[in-house]
Design an enzyme around this catalytic site. Structure first.
Site, mmCIF file in Angstrom:
data_model
loop_
_atom_site.group_PDB
_atom_site.id
_atom_site.type_symbol
_atom_site.label_atom_id
_atom_site.label_comp_id
_atom_site.label_asym_id
_atom_site.label_seq_id
_atom_site.Cartn_x
_atom_site.Cartn_y
_atom_site.Cartn_z
ATOM 1 C CG HIS A 293 -6.733 -2.784 3.271
ATOM 2 N ND1 HIS A 293 -6.052 -1.626 3.009
ATOM 3 C CD2 HIS A 293 -7.979 -2.600 2.770
ATOM 4 C CE1 HIS A 293 -6.855 -0.773 2.390
ATOM 5 N NE2 HIS A 293 -8.025 -1.334 2.232
ATOM 6 C CG ASP B 52 -2.062 0.983 1.101
ATOM 7 O OD1 ASP B 52 -3.221 0.535 0.997
ATOM 8 O OD2 ASP B 52 -1.791 2.209 1.112
ATOM 9 C CB ILE B 53 0.736 4.227 -2.202
ATOM 10 C CG1 ILE B 53 1.790 5.105 -2.813
ATOM 11 C CG2 ILE B 53 -0.524 4.993 -1.897
ATOM 12 C CD1 ILE B 53 1.407 5.642 -4.187
ATOM 13 C CG HIS C 71 -8.577 -3.013 -2.198
ATOM 14 N ND1 HIS C 71 -9.556 -2.369 -2.917
ATOM 15 C CD2 HIS C 71 -8.398 -2.285 -1.066
ATOM 16 C CE1 HIS C 71 -9.951 -1.297 -2.249
ATOM 17 N NE2 HIS C 71 -9.271 -1.225 -1.118
ATOM 18 C CD GLN D 189 -14.869 -0.909 -2.345
ATOM 19 O OE1 GLN D 189 -15.966 -1.271 -1.911
ATOM 20 N NE2 GLN D 189 -14.288 -1.478 -3.374
ATOM 21 C CD GLU D 190 -10.507 6.849 0.530
ATOM 22 O OE1 GLU D 190 -9.321 6.744 0.152
ATOM 23 O OE2 GLU D 190 -10.892 7.631 1.416
#
Ligand code: AMP
Length: 111
Positions: free
Chosen positions: A96, A29-30, A94, A88-89
């Site tokens: 995590h 994750d960024i 996905h 959720q964006e």
């Protein structure tokens, strides 16, 4: 137009990969919320958990265990935000995977 995670699958947006096979991809994750924060996605586009075929999710479970092994961790938390009110964006399924190898993860109050 492709979603951001479809672009990551195609290599059009860079990612730091952890593990990959023909159906799934795991990458860091960024914007990590824990010492280890990896996202696991199916390469095929499904908006969210609720839209994902059970059979695919079952295969994804096996892949997630391989990711944990590759990261050399036994203790970790899996989270999926299903829908915008759940946080959720990005609307490409996905999971995590978060972990703190040197201590306990917190379990915060969410509302
Ligand atoms: P969610 O809120 O469950 O949809 O989570 C989306 C996650 O994607 C967030 O934790 C973001 O930090 C992460 N994210 C967004 N863009 C990227 C990217 N280009 N590479 C890696 N992670 C990303």
């Amino acid at each position: 137009m492709d979603c951001i995670f479809c672009k990551i699958v195609k290599g059009e947006i860079p990612s730091k990969k952890v593990l990959e096979n023909e159906k799934f991809l795991a990458f860091y994750d960024i914007n990590p919320i824990a010492p280890i924060h990896v996202l696991i996605i199916p390469k095929e586009h499904y908006e969210k958990f609720n839209d994902t075929p059970n059979e695919l999710f079952s295969e994804m479970a096996a892949f997630i265990k391989e990711v944990a092994k590759a990261l050399n961790i036994t203790d970790y938390r899996l989270i999926t935000n299903n829908g915008s009110n759940a946080g959720q964006e990005i609307f490409h399924l996905h999971i995590h995977l978060v972990s703190n190898p040197s201590g306990k993860l917190k379990w915060p109050k969410l509302t």
